[in-house]
Design an enzyme around this catalytic site. Structure first.
Site, short mmCIF file in Angstrom:
data_model
loop_
_atom_site.label_atom_id
_atom_site.label_comp_id
_atom_site.label_asym_id
_atom_site.label_seq_id
_atom_site.Cartn_x
_atom_site.Cartn_y
_atom_site.Cartn_z
N ASN A 1 35.35 -34.14 6.83
CA ASN A 1 34.22 -34.56 5.99
C ASN A 1 34.35 -36.07 5.78
O ASN A 1 35.15 -36.52 4.95
CB ASN A 1 34.30 -33.79 4.67
CG ASN A 1 33.24 -34.20 3.68
OD1 ASN A 1 32.46 -35.13 3.94
ND2 ASN A 1 33.20 -33.52 2.55
N ARG B 1 31.29 -31.98 8.63
CA ARG B 1 30.26 -31.91 7.60
C ARG B 1 29.31 -33.09 7.83
O ARG B 1 29.75 -34.24 7.87
CB ARG B 1 30.87 -32.01 6.22
CG ARG B 1 29.79 -31.99 5.16
CD ARG B 1 30.31 -32.43 3.83
NE ARG B 1 29.23 -32.42 2.86
CZ ARG B 1 29.11 -33.28 1.89
NH1 ARG B 1 29.98 -34.26 1.76
NH2 ARG B 1 28.12 -33.19 1.04
N HIS C 1 23.81 -29.73 -0.77
CA HIS C 1 24.76 -28.65 -1.13
C HIS C 1 24.44 -27.35 -0.38
O HIS C 1 24.83 -26.26 -0.81
CB HIS C 1 24.72 -28.31 -2.64
CG HIS C 1 25.33 -29.33 -3.54
ND1 HIS C 1 24.89 -29.51 -4.84
CD2 HIS C 1 26.33 -30.21 -3.36
CE1 HIS C 1 25.61 -30.46 -5.40
NE2 HIS C 1 26.48 -30.91 -4.52
N ARG D 1 24.67 -39.11 -12.12
CA ARG D 1 23.24 -39.21 -11.76
C ARG D 1 22.36 -38.69 -12.89
O ARG D 1 22.70 -37.69 -13.54
CB ARG D 1 22.94 -38.39 -10.49
CG ARG D 1 23.65 -38.87 -9.26
CD ARG D 1 23.15 -38.10 -8.02
NE ARG D 1 24.00 -38.37 -6.88
CZ ARG D 1 24.71 -37.43 -6.24
NH1 ARG D 1 24.68 -36.17 -6.62
NH2 ARG D 1 25.46 -37.77 -5.21
N GLU E 1 33.29 -24.77 0.92
CA GLU E 1 32.47 -25.35 1.99
C GLU E 1 33.27 -25.51 3.28
O GLU E 1 32.74 -25.32 4.38
CB GLU E 1 31.91 -26.70 1.54
CG GLU E 1 30.85 -26.53 0.46
CD GLU E 1 30.56 -27.80 -0.31
OE1 GLU E 1 29.60 -28.48 0.06
OE2 GLU E 1 31.29 -28.09 -1.26
#
Ligand code: ADP
Length: 385
Positions: A9, A81, A170, A228, A370
């Site tokens: 990733n 990823r 996601h 965020r 993941e």
């Protein structure tokens, strides 16, 4: 152990990697390279810590590839990823020249991520030319959303000519959880999944397919997150830029990196720390948590619209898997959902389990993975050749 998959990733300032045997789920090597391009650049893997002061992306990748060399003969596939697949990719793909070129073409949609994802792919293709490389996209799972869910009510030409639409992110985690849910909650076809980590999103899943999700054109939209803001009136951006005499880009950085839990609490983006402060009655920590839970509950309630109901709500991600406090607070906002506090108390951190007191909708906790999903996809595509 011939079926090892190397999962990588490549992020904007860090690289995570794992060597996994997907069937047994055994992890043979796991590591993180962080602070790239700085004097604190290092790779941590098990007990090993390799300091690489001021090393750049290429240098760090080379060092990671050196670490997996002893396992080289046992690696059957490599899973990458990739953040953005645009409208090109609806599922994971074996990487060839065409796939790589499309990943690069999506760079304008994810400028911090797709170029480094492509860099990682190129380095691994070069170093291991005989091993199958697979791309797993964060956006692919949401490509099943209907157009009334993914379009913004802007002039449609901006979608047709500029690819402005809601993509969602996601996706690998939401897909993993929806697959795991079939074991814990069989015959549940209307699921709402709340992935709550540093970045957070909710996804409505009907018969295993994403029908709506809270992140949009970028991961900024939707829930209150660590740093965020989530949903905002876009007029705030131009107003902020005029009032503070800053560029639109700088105003956007405030929304992405200085807002959310961090911006409201003025303490931290870390939920664990905020919970501790809230217990000590720190008013800003309490407010940040309340806003986080309230926004999340509103999204969950609204997803009963695309699903025409809901028979399962699942919490995952660092906060969703570990925080009794947040899960209880969110459920308290939702009149049709109820937690059995005795079962809830007993659920071990990081474990799967049903925590609802009603038979419908069920509420469950399922840990996400993941990396395992990426490894499983890579192995499936390898087996299909
Ligand atoms: P990322 O999105 O980077 O993968 P994670 O899924 O690991 O992040 O989630 C990180 C968040 O989970 C942090 O806000 C952290 O404080 C929170 N978290 C982890 N454990 C707990 C806990 N026991 N209680 C509350 N929050 C927790």
């Amino acid at each position: 152990m011939e079926n090892l998959v190397f999962v990588i990733n490549c992020g904007s300032s860090s690289i995570k990697f794992q060597l996994i045997e997907p069937n047994s789920q055994q992890i043979h090597l796991k590591g993180l390279a962080e602070n790239l391009d700085s004097d604190r650049c290092r790779i941590k893997s098990g007990d090993q810590e390799i300091n690489l002061p001021n090393q750049n992306y290429d240098g760090v990748l080379k060092e990671i590839l050196r670490l997996i060399t002893p396992f080289e003969d046992k690696v059957c596939a490599i899973g990458h990823r990739v953040v953005h697949g645009g409208e090109y990719f609806y599922s994971s793909m074996i990487i060839d020249d065409e796939v790589l070129s499309k990943i690069k073409k999506c760079a304008h949609l994810a400028p911090l991520h797709n170029p480094v994802n492509a860099k990682g792919i190129e380095a691994l293709l070069k170093r291991f030319p005989k091993i199958l490389n697979v791309a797993v996209f964060d956006t692919a799972f949401h490509m099943s959303m209907p157009n009334h869910a993914y379009l913004y009510a802007l002039p449609i030409k901006f979608y047709k000519e500029n690819q402005i639409r809601r993509y969602g992110f996601h996706g690998t985690s939401h897909r993993f959880i929806s697959e795991q849910a079939t074991k814990l909650l069989p015959d549940h076809s209307k699921l709402i999944i709340a992935h709550l980590g540093n970045g957070s999103s909710v996804c409505a899943v009907k018969d295993g397919k994403s029908v709506d999700t809270s992140m949009g054109f970028t991961p900024l939209e939707g829930l209150v997150m660590g740093t965020r803001s989530g949903d905002l009136d876009p007029s705030i951006l131009t107003y902020l830029s005029k009032e503070l005499n800053i560029s639109a880009e700088e105003a956007l950085t405030i929304c992405n990196s200085k807002s959310g839990l961090l911006g409201i609490s003025e303490i931290s983006s870390d939920m664990r720390l905020l919970e501790e402060k809230a217990i000590q009655k720190d008013p800003q920590a309490m407010l940040a948590i309340e806003m986080f839970c309230y926004r999340l509950a509103k999204y969950i309630a609204s997803y009963t619209v695309p699903l025409k109901g809901c028979d399962g709500l699942i919490f995952t991600g660092g906060i969703g898997e570990n925080s009794h406090f947040i899960r209880s607070k969110v459920i308290n906002y939702l009149p049709n959902f109820s937690i059995d506090e005795k079962i809830h108390e007993k659920l071990k951190r990081g474990a799967s389990g049903i925590i609802s007191s009603l038979s419908s909708p069920h509420i469950a906790v399922i840990p996400t993975n993941e990396e395992l999903m990426i490894a499983q996809d890579a192995l499936k595509l390898k087996a299909a050749i």
